[in-house]
Design an enzyme around this catalytic site. Structure first.
Site, PDB file in Angstrom:
ATOM      1  N   HIS A 408      64.020  59.751  96.872  1.00 25.62           N
ATOM      2  CA  HIS A 408      63.722  60.697  97.965  1.00 25.62           C
ATOM      3  C   HIS A 408      63.226  59.939  99.188  1.00 25.62           C
ATOM      4  O   HIS A 408      62.428  58.988  99.057  1.00 25.62           O
ATOM      5  CB  HIS A 408      62.660  61.713  97.501  1.00 25.62           C
ATOM      6  CG  HIS A 408      62.357  62.781  98.496  1.00 25.62           C
ATOM      7  ND1 HIS A 408      63.294  63.670  98.938  1.00 25.62           N
ATOM      8  CD2 HIS A 408      61.193  63.093  99.156  1.00 25.62           C
ATOM      9  CE1 HIS A 408      62.742  64.508  99.806  1.00 25.62           C
ATOM     10  NE2 HIS A 408      61.454  64.164  99.963  1.00 25.62           N
ATOM     11  N   ASP A 425      57.976  65.471 105.201  1.00 22.83           N
ATOM     12  CA  ASP A 425      58.741  65.510 103.953  1.00 22.83           C
ATOM     13  C   ASP A 425      59.569  66.783 103.964  1.00 22.83           C
ATOM     14  O   ASP A 425      59.035  67.898 104.117  1.00 22.83           O
ATOM     15  CB  ASP A 425      57.796  65.472 102.754  1.00 22.83           C
ATOM     16  CG  ASP A 425      58.522  65.330 101.424  1.00 22.83           C
ATOM     17  OD1 ASP A 425      59.768  65.433 101.423  1.00 22.83           O
ATOM     18  OD2 ASP A 425      57.847  65.141 100.402  1.00 22.83           O
ATOM     19  N   CYS A 476      68.125  64.521 101.995  1.00 17.61           N
ATOM     20  CA  CYS A 476      66.802  64.067 102.430  1.00 17.61           C
ATOM     21  C   CYS A 476      66.891  62.930 103.428  1.00 17.61           C
ATOM     22  O   CYS A 476      66.099  62.845 104.378  1.00 17.61           O
ATOM     23  CB  CYS A 476      65.970  63.655 101.212  1.00 17.61           C
ATOM     24  SG  CYS A 476      66.735  62.354 100.211  1.00 17.61           S
TER      25      CYS A 476
END
Length: 517
Positions: A408, A425, A476
């Site tokens: 991630h 995030d 991501c």
């Protein structure tokens, strides 16, 4: 002077009732003896009526001529007969009644206007108020006129009073001045006389009154309670009238407050309108057909073929590495690092349009925390030297640090402009350790490069929550590089998951041309 009169004997015919006086210019009628004899024979001599009828009708005597000095008559009256006199008398009486009624009405109107005007004039100041006017009449003319009038008034306590108003008019030069003196009747009987005098301009001879003169006239009508008690009574009456309206004003104020509360309640119940930020056009410019064809050809190229090489960073992008920009793939380090290098070059190319930023590569944070105790500044000390970068990190507004956590991507920002550390995030995750490491790094970096100590203990540590969220398991990396792109433009994060397909193709085009738009 001689007076000529006629003293002859009065004729017997004049005594008759029906005798007609001949006019001076007419001839005397002749009476026939024959007709008289015939009438006498018919009528009886013993009848009184028959004898009276023999005489002519009586007429008033002629006016005697007097040849002597006499006083001339002012009005020459006309003589009327009885019938004319009776008719004229009735007409005159009717006209007199009408004139009396009209006169009474005019008198009442005049008296009412005068009574309403006098209190206003009586409240004037003492002395004379001279108003200059333009007049074509010759100067030096003086005319005076005076009048005295008694005015009755009722005081507030019910007692009746009486005052005498003296009006005196005179002309001084080009204007006519009226002086009004008010003598209080209570003090006229033996006591000291108190008077209030006011002067106003009552008439002008071929002149006009301007605004300044009108203001002077209004000043003369100002209240003077020291010399006139009626002004005090009028002021009290005004206060009473205002007091009667206080209840209405209070009621209106209460109603206004209630309506304000209702309005506030309705505002709370009304659905809030979402504030829509203006979406800038530049980050969302669609690709042309030629650009779309170029990107499609690169995706279908040989995987071993080097599609593009960035000489400054020594990064090569082959056909295999370029495949990570396809929809559904994870971004790799080479594509992310090359794109961040292009963002730095864009900022140098147009410094007035973009913030002064530094973009760390994807290996920086791993090397920074690779020491025995976790944090190792010496391992990255030479990565940001002035000789290598051409600038110092202490000069930058923002420093972007990619954070890779196994599978991630996140982004950390050292925001020197706003004095805070930010963590972004796409899955709304948090990491306080990243904030501590970056706080230690910026202190050591500034100390090493400039020799100065900075205090970051007051800086805010922010985990950004109002940001676009990732809706799948592979975008991501695209979210992370676009966070850095928009922040370097000093824009808000005004994109979402639906833009990811477009951002992949756009990033592919920019890498192929080695230029970020």
């Amino acid at each position: 002077m001689a007076v000529v009169t006629s003293n002859g004997k009065r004729r017997q015919q004049w005594l008759a009732v029906n005798y007609h006086h001949p006019s001076p210019n007419s001839k005397r009628p002749r009476v026939s003896t024959r007709s008289q004899n015939h009438t006498q024979s018919v009528l009886s001599s013993s009848s009184v009526v028959s004898r009276i009828s023999l005489y002519p009708e009586a007429k008033p005597s002629l006016r005697r001529e007097v040849h002597a000095p006499c006083r001339p008559r002012k009005f020459d009256f006309r003589t009327f007969s009885r019938t004319e006199f009776s008719l004229n008398a009735s007409v005159y009486s009717h006209k007199e009644d009408i004139s009396n009624d009209m006169g009474n009405m005019l008198s009442k109107n005049y008296q009412r206007a005068k009574n309403s005007a006098l209190p206003t004039i009586r409240f004037g100041e003492k002395g004379k108020e001279v108003v200059e006017v333009d007049d074509d009449s010759p100067k030096g003319m003086v005319s005076e006129d005076s009048s005295v009038e008694e005015v009755h008034f009722v005081e507030e306590d019910g007692r009746e009073g009486r005052s005498v108003v003296t009006e005196h008019k005179w002309q001084e030069g080009d204007l006519v001045v009226t002086e009004i003196k008010d003598l209080d009747a209570k003090h006229m009987r033996g006591g000291p006389q108190q008077q209030s005098t006011s002067s106003v301009v009552s008439g002008l001879t071929n002149g006009n009154l301007n605004v300044a003169n009108a203001a002077k006239m209004l000043d003369t009508l100002s209240l003077s309670p020291e010399h006139d008690l009626l002004s005090v009574h009028a002021y009290k009456k005004l206060l009473e009238a205002v007091g009667k309206r206080n209840d209405m004003i209070n009621r209106l104020e209460v109603e206004i407050q209630l309506n304000e509360k209702r309005r506030a309640t309705f505002e709370l119940l009304r659905p809030k309108k979402e504030i829509v930020e203006e979406v800038p056009l530049e980050p969302f410019i669609p690709l042309t057909k030629e650009e779309e064809v170029e990107v499609a050809r690169a995706f279908s190229a040989n995987r071993r073929k080097i599609l593009v090489t960035h000489e400054k960073s020594c990064i090569e992008i082959s056909g295999e590495k370029f495949q990570c920009l396809r929809l559904g793939a994870w971004l790799n380090d080479e594509v992310i690092n090359l794109y961040l290098e292009l963002l730095k070059e864009r900022e140098r190319r147009e410094p007035q349009k973009f913030l002064n930023c530094h973009f760390c590569n994807t290996f920086f944070y791993k090397r920074l925390i690779s020491g025995k105790n976790g944090y190792d500044f010496k391992s990255v000390r030479r990565w940001t030297s002035q000789k290598k970068l051409g600038y110092g990190l202490h000069e930058c507004d923002k420093i972007f640090v990619p954070i890779h956590k196994d599978i991630h991507w996140c982004l950390a920002v050292i925001n020197k402009k706003e004095k805070k550390f930010q963590y972004l995030d796409s899955l709304r995750g948090t990491d306080t350790q990243v904030m501590k490491v970056l706080a230690s790094y910026i202190v050591d970096e500034v100390k090493d490069k400039t020799g100065k100590d900075i205090d970051v203990s007051s800086w805010k540590k922010e985990f950004v929550e109002d940001l676009p969220e990732q809706q799948n398991g592979y975008d991501c990396g695209v979210f992370m590089i676009k966070y850095a792109d928009f922040y370097s433009r000093n824009l808000g994060l005004c994109f979402n998951q639906d833009h990811m397909s477009y951002f992949r193709r756009r990033t592919a085009k920019e890498i192929l041309r080695l230029k970020a738009d």
